[in-house]
Design a protein around this motif. Structure first.
Motif, PDB file in Angstrom:
ATOM      1  N   LEU A 175      -4.746   2.261   6.536  1.00 10.92           N
ATOM      2  CA  LEU A 175      -4.162   2.696   5.264  1.00 10.92           C
ATOM      3  C   LEU A 175      -2.815   2.013   5.024  1.00 10.92           C
ATOM      4  O   LEU A 175      -2.513   1.610   3.904  1.00 10.92           O
ATOM      5  CB  LEU A 175      -3.997   4.215   5.254  1.00 10.92           C
ATOM      6  CG  LEU A 175      -5.277   5.037   5.159  1.00 10.92           C
ATOM      7  CD1 LEU A 175      -4.990   6.506   5.422  1.00 10.92           C
ATOM      8  CD2 LEU A 175      -5.918   4.870   3.776  1.00 10.92           C
TER       9      LEU A 175
ATOM     10  N   VAL B  36      -1.729  -0.478   1.806  1.00  6.07           N
ATOM     11  CA  VAL B  36      -0.673  -0.285   0.804  1.00  6.07           C
ATOM     12  C   VAL B  36       0.556  -1.133   1.087  1.00  6.07           C
ATOM     13  O   VAL B  36       1.582  -0.992   0.403  1.00  6.07           O
ATOM     14  CB  VAL B  36      -0.273   1.207   0.711  1.00  6.07           C
ATOM     15  CG1 VAL B  36      -1.446   2.042   0.233  1.00  6.07           C
ATOM     16  CG2 VAL B  36       0.265   1.729   2.040  1.00  6.07           C
TER      17      VAL B  36
ATOM     18  N   ARG C 219       4.611   4.511  -1.198  1.00  6.58           N
ATOM     19  CA  ARG C 219       3.405   3.896  -0.633  1.00  6.58           C
ATOM     20  C   ARG C 219       2.755   4.802   0.417  1.00  6.58           C
ATOM     21  O   ARG C 219       1.525   4.867   0.526  1.00  6.58           O
ATOM     22  CB  ARG C 219       3.763   2.546  -0.003  1.00  6.58           C
ATOM     23  CG  ARG C 219       4.057   1.435  -1.008  1.00  6.58           C
ATOM     24  CD  ARG C 219       4.368   0.143  -0.265  1.00  6.58           C
ATOM     25  NE  ARG C 219       4.433  -1.003  -1.157  1.00  6.58           N
ATOM     26  CZ  ARG C 219       5.540  -1.426  -1.748  1.00  6.58           C
ATOM     27  NH1 ARG C 219       6.673  -0.781  -1.545  1.00  6.58           N
ATOM     28  NH2 ARG C 219       5.520  -2.488  -2.550  1.00  6.58           N
TER      29      ARG C 219
ATOM     30  N   ILE D 201       0.777   7.390  -1.381  1.00  9.12           N
ATOM     31  CA  ILE D 201      -0.462   6.797  -1.909  1.00  9.12           C
ATOM     32  C   ILE D 201      -1.462   6.590  -0.780  1.00  9.12           C
ATOM     33  O   ILE D 201      -2.669   6.828  -0.936  1.00  9.12           O
ATOM     34  CB  ILE D 201      -0.151   5.472  -2.626  1.00  9.12           C
ATOM     35  CG1 ILE D 201       0.679   5.748  -3.894  1.00  9.12           C
ATOM     36  CG2 ILE D 201      -1.433   4.735  -2.998  1.00  9.12           C
ATOM     37  CD1 ILE D 201       1.229   4.508  -4.563  1.00  9.12           C
ATOM     38  N   ALA D 202      -0.972   6.172   0.394  1.00 15.34           N
ATOM     39  CA  ALA D 202      -1.863   6.012   1.549  1.00 15.34           C
ATOM     40  C   ALA D 202      -2.502   7.346   1.933  1.00 15.34           C
ATOM     41  O   ALA D 202      -3.694   7.411   2.248  1.00 15.34           O
ATOM     42  CB  ALA D 202      -1.078   5.443   2.730  1.00 15.34           C
TER      43      ALA D 202
ATOM     44  N   ILE E  96       3.937  -1.860  -6.577  1.00 19.48           N
ATOM     45  CA  ILE E  96       3.088  -0.731  -6.204  1.00 19.48           C
ATOM     46  C   ILE E  96       1.864  -0.652  -7.113  1.00 19.48           C
ATOM     47  O   ILE E  96       0.743  -0.416  -6.644  1.00 19.48           O
ATOM     48  CB  ILE E  96       3.897   0.582  -6.241  1.00 19.48           C
ATOM     49  CG1 ILE E  96       4.923   0.595  -5.101  1.00 19.48           C
ATOM     50  CG2 ILE E  96       2.980   1.801  -6.145  1.00 19.48           C
ATOM     51  CD1 ILE E  96       5.796   1.818  -5.064  1.00 19.48           C
TER      52      ILE E  96
ATOM     53  N   GLU F 173      -0.665  -3.180  -6.086  1.00 19.23           N
ATOM     54  CA  GLU F 173      -1.351  -2.756  -4.875  1.00 19.23           C
ATOM     55  C   GLU F 173      -2.364  -1.646  -5.169  1.00 19.23           C
ATOM     56  O   GLU F 173      -3.468  -1.627  -4.609  1.00 19.23           O
ATOM     57  CB  GLU F 173      -0.335  -2.287  -3.830  1.00 19.23           C
ATOM     58  CG  GLU F 173       0.465  -3.446  -3.241  1.00 19.23           C
ATOM     59  CD  GLU F 173       1.711  -2.979  -2.511  1.00 19.23           C
ATOM     60  OE1 GLU F 173       1.929  -1.741  -2.475  1.00 19.23           O
ATOM     61  OE2 GLU F 173       2.459  -3.818  -2.003  1.00 19.23           O
ATOM     62  N   ILE F 174      -1.990  -0.716  -6.061  1.00 19.79           N
ATOM     63  CA  ILE F 174      -2.919   0.346  -6.457  1.00 19.79           C
ATOM     64  C   ILE F 174      -4.170  -0.250  -7.094  1.00 19.79           C
ATOM     65  O   ILE F 174      -5.303   0.131  -6.772  1.00 19.79           O
ATOM     66  CB  ILE F 174      -2.237   1.328  -7.436  1.00 19.79           C
ATOM     67  CG1 ILE F 174      -1.166   2.150  -6.711  1.00 19.79           C
ATOM     68  CG2 ILE F 174      -3.268   2.246  -8.087  1.00 19.79           C
ATOM     69  CD1 ILE F 174      -0.325   3.005  -7.637  1.00 19.79           C
TER      70      ILE F 174
ATOM     71  N   VAL G 145      -6.315  -1.959  -4.418  1.00 25.73           N
ATOM     72  CA  VAL G 145      -7.021  -0.965  -3.609  1.00 25.73           C
ATOM     73  C   VAL G 145      -8.159  -0.359  -4.401  1.00 25.73           C
ATOM     74  O   VAL G 145      -9.269  -0.151  -3.879  1.00 25.73           O
ATOM     75  CB  VAL G 145      -6.040   0.126  -3.130  1.00 25.73           C
ATOM     76  CG1 VAL G 145      -6.795   1.299  -2.519  1.00 25.73           C
ATOM     77  CG2 VAL G 145      -5.052  -0.448  -2.139  1.00 25.73           C
TER      78      VAL G 145
END
Length: 630
Positions: A435, A439, A460, A463-464, A491, A494-495, A498
Motif C-alpha cells: 500500500l 501511494v 497518503r 488513502i492507503a 496526490i 496517484e489516486i 491507483v
C-alpha cells in the motif's frame, strides 16, 4: 429556561427524571396538606401496620411513617441540591481556573485536586462528620460538598483544556478580551451540559452519602431525613418485628431519587452530545416504506452505486433540515465521479447519507442507496460493519487529523484489515508495504508516529488505509483541501493511477472544478441539496448548460489568454430549512423567468448522451415529486 424545555422535549429520560424529582419536591412542599400528622409525634401507637389511618404504618416509637417520608423529603432534597450546587461551584471554578491560567496556578490546583481524589471518600466523610456531629444539617451539606468536588473539577479541567486551545478562544485572547469574559462568555457556555451533568452526579453522591452517614449513626439523627429513618429502623430492629414498611419506604424513595438524578444526567448527555448515544450506530433511516419504482433504462454498464430519490438531512427541534433533496446519482464500476458545489450545498451530507455515515442528528428521510445490489439503508449496524471498508471506504475531509498521534502508523494501517479477518502478521506487513508503495511513501515510515510525517504524507497514509481491502468504491470528501496545490496535484495523480490499476470507483467531493475537469470521468453539480447538472467532464467544461454551472466555471481564471475581470456569484444560497417550490437558484439566476422558475421545479432532462440538466432554459418539463419520505 428554553434550554431546559428543549432537553425535556428531546429526551424521554430527562423528562422521566424531571417528573420524578418534581413529584418529590411537591411532596416536600405540600407535606402539611398531605398528612395531618407530625413526623416527630409519638402518640399513634407502635408497630401499626399500613392502613387507612396510617398509610405507611408507624414506627417503634409510634411515629407516622408517611409523615416522616413527606417531611424527610424536605431535608433530603435540600442536602442533595445544596451540596450538589456547592460542590459543582467549587469544581467548576477550580477546573476552569487551572485550565485557563496554567503555570503555577494549575500546578497548585492540581495538587489540591489530586489530594482530594486519592483520599478515600467514605472514611473521610465519617472522620469529618464525627467532628461536626450535632452541628446541624448545614454541617453535613458542607462536609459532603467539600469532599465531593474533586472528580468534577478533574473532568471540567480536561474539557476546559481542550477549549483553551480552540481557535475561537485564542482569537478572543489576541483581541484583548479580559480573562473573566473569556472564561464566562467564551468557555463556560460550551461546557453548560457538562456542568449540569456534574451537578446531578454530585447531588446523587450527596443524597447517598447522607443516607450512608445517617445509617451508620454519624449524621444528625435527631433530624428527620430518609437516611435517619433507615438508621432508626435498623436500630429498633424493624425487620425482626416484621415492620418492613419502615425500611422499604425511605429506601425505595432514595433509590427513586438516585434514579431520577441519573436519568436527568443521561438526558443532558443525549441532548448536548448526541454522538454519545449514536456514535457507534448507523445513520438513522426514517423512511416508512419503499415505493415501487420503474426500473431505470438499461445502460451499457450496470451501476456499482445507484442513489435513487435520496432525501436526507438533520432532524432538529425546529423541524427537518433537508440538506439532500430527492437526489439521484449513479457511479459505474471503475468510474471517477466528481461532485462539486458551494459550501453548504449538501455534498458531504449526500455522501455520508448514502453510505450510512451521517452522524446524529443526521438522518435519511427517504430513497435508496444500492451498492453492488444491496440497499445500504436496509442493513443493520452489524451488516454495515462487515460491508464498510470491504465494499466501500472513506477518506474524510482534513483526514490527516484522524490518525491517532500515540499509535504507530503500522498499527493503524493494520486495524482495518484485522477487523475484517486478516490476522497473519506476515500478510499484514506485506500488504502494508504494498500500500505504501502504491501511494508513494517509503516503507520505513510504517514505524513512524503521525507527528513525524508531513501533511501530504499523512494524507497518503489515510488513502492507503482506505485502499487496504481493495474496496469497490472509495468516497473522498475534499481530501486535499488543507494541502498546497503542488501536493494536491501529486496526490490526485496517484489516486487516479491507483484507481485505474485496481479498477475501483471513486466519488470525489471538492470545490475546485478545475481539478475535477482534469481528473474525473463525469461531474455532478449540486446546489441547495439538489443535483442540477450532470455530464462527462470534458462536455461540462466545454458546454455547461445550467446558469449556476456557467457562473462557477467563470469564477476560475484561465492560465493563458487575455486578461479579463472575474466575478463571483451575487447573493447567497437559500436556507435548507425552507421548502423550495421552484428552482433553488432562482434568486441568483441572471436568466430567471418569474412566474415559472419560482413556481415550478424543473425536471432533470437529458440533452445529450450522459448530459442532464434541471433548468427551464432547456426544457419545460416539471419535476414530479417522490413520496419516498412518506
Amino acid at each position: 429556561m428554553n434550554g431546559a424545555l428543549t432537553i425535556l422535549r428531546r429526551s424521554p429520560r430527562a423528562t422521566a427524571g424531571a417528573v420524578m424529582v418534581l413529584v418529590m419536591m411537591l411532596m416536600a412542599v405540600f407535606a402539611p396538606l398531605l398528612t395531618p400528622y407530625s413526623p416527630t409525634s409519638q402518640e399513634y401507637g407502635a408497630w401499626i401496620t399500613p392502613g387507612r389511618e396510617h398509610l405507611l404504618g408507624t414506627t417503634a416509637l409510634g411515629q407516622d411513617v408517611w409523615a416522616q417520608v413527606l417531611y424527610g423529603a424536605r431535608t433530603t432534597l435540600l442536602i442533595g441540591i445544596m451540596a450538589g450546587l456547592i460542590a459543582t461551584l467549587i469544581g467548576t471554578s477550580v477546573g476552569l481556573a487551572g485550565a485557563y491560567f496554567g503555570g503555577r496556578v494549575e500546578d497548585v490546583l492540581n495538587v489540591i485536586t489530586n489530594v482530594f481524589l486519592v483520599l478515600p471518600g467514605l472514611p473521610l466523610l465519617i472522620i469529618v462528620s464525627a467532628f461536626v456531629r450535632g452541628a446541624g444539617i448545614w454541617s453535613i451539606i458542607l462536609v459532603i460538598a467539600f469532599t465531593g468536588w474533586a472528580w468534577g473539577a478533574r473532568v471540567i479541567r480536561s474539557q476546559a483544556l481542550a477549549l483553551r486551545n480552540r481557535d475561537f478562544v485564542q482569537a478572543a485572547i489576541v483581541s484583548g478580551e479580559r480573562p473573566g469574559r473569556i472564561i464566562f462568555a467564551e468557555m463556560l457556555p460550551n461546557m453548560a451540559g457538562l456542568i449540569a451533568a456534574n451537578f446531578f452526579s454530585t447531588a446523587l453522591y450527596a443524597v447517598l452519602s447522607e443516607a450512608g452517614l445517617a445509617f451508620l449513626g454519624f449524621g444528625d439523627v435527631s433530624t428527620v431525613t430518609w437516611g435517619t429513618m433507615l438508621y432508626w429502623a435498623q436500630a429498633r430492629g424493624a425487620l425482626l418485628q416484621g415492620a418492613w414498611w419502615w425500611i422499604v419506604a425511605p429506601g425505595l424513595l432514595i433509590a427513586l431519587l438516585g434514579t431520577a438524578f441519573a436519568l436527568l444526567n443521561f438526558g443532558i448527555d443525549e441532548v448536548t452530545n448526541p454522538k454519545i448515544v449514536h456514535s457507534v450506530g448507523a445513520t438513522k433511516v426514517l423512511r416508512r416504506r419503499k415505493k415501487e419504482r420503474a426500473a431505470p433504462a438499461p445502460t451499457g454498464t450496470p451501476a456499482l452505486l445507484s442513489i435513487r430519490d435520496l432525501d436526507a438531512g438533520y432532524a432538529t427541534p425546529q423541524g427537518r433540515v433537508r440538506a439532500v433533496r430527492d437526489v439521484g446519482l449513479d457511479i459505474a464500476p471503475g468510474e471517477f465521479v466528481g461532485l462539486a458545489g458551494e459550501s453548504g450545498c449538501g455534498k458531504s451530507t449526500l455522501a455520508f447519507a448514502a453510505t450510512r455515515l451521517l452522524d446524529a442528528p443526521g438522518a435519511v428521510f427517504g430513497g435508496e442507496s444500492v451498492l453492488a445490489g444491496q440497499d445500504l439503508l436496509d442493513l443493520s449496524s452489524e451488516e454495515l460493519r462487515r460491508v464498510r471498508w470491504k465494499d466501500y471506504s472513506m477518506v474524510f475531509q482534513a483526514s490527516m487529523n484522524i490518525l491517532n498521534p500515540v499509535i504507530k502508523v503500522r498499527e493503524q494501517v493494520y486495524d482495518a484489515m484485522q477487523a475484517h479477518g486478516v490476522t497473519d502478521r506476515a500478510q499484514l506487513d506485506a500488504r502494508a508495504r504494498e500500500l505504501f508503495r502504491l501511494v508513494g511513501i517509503r516503507e520505513s515510515y510504517l514505524d513512524a508516529f503521525p507527528h513525524q510525517l508531513s501533511g501530504g504524507m499523512k494524507q497518503r497514509v489515510v488513502i492507503a488505509i482506505a485502499l487496504a481491502l481493495e474496496p469497490k468504491l472509495v468516497v473522498m470528501d475534499e481530501p486535499t483541501t488543507a494541502l498546497d496545490v503542488v501536493v494536491q496535484r501529486q496526490i490526485l495523480q496517484e489516486i487516479d493511477a491507483v484507481r485505474r490499476r485496481l479498477g475501483i470507483s471513486i466519488l470525489f467531493i471538492t470545490h475546485d472544478l478545475s481539478l475535477l475537469v482534469e481528473m474525473s470521468d463525469r461531474i455532478a453539480i449540486m446546489y441547495a441539496g439538489e443535483v442540477i447538472e450532470e455530464a462527462p467532464a470534458k462536455v461540462l467544461y466545454a458546454d455547461p448548460k445550467h446558469p449556476y454551472t456557467r457562473k462557477m466555471m467563470s469564477a476560475f481564471p484561465p492560465l493563458d489568454g487575455p486578461r479579463e475581470r472575474r466575478e463571483g456569484i451575487p447573493g447567497r444560497p437559500p436556507p435548507l430549512s425552507a421548502e423550495l417550490p421552484g428552482c433553488p437558484f432562482f434568486e441568483r439566476c441572471p436568466s430567471r423567468m418569474p412566474g415559472k422558475c419560482d413556481a415550478h421545479k424543473p425536471a432533470s432532462v437529458e440533452l445529450s448522451p450522459g448530459h442532464r440538466v434541471a433548468c427551464f432554459l432547456h426544457s419545460d418539463a416539471v419535476k414530479e415529486f417522490s413520496d419516498a419520505a412518506d
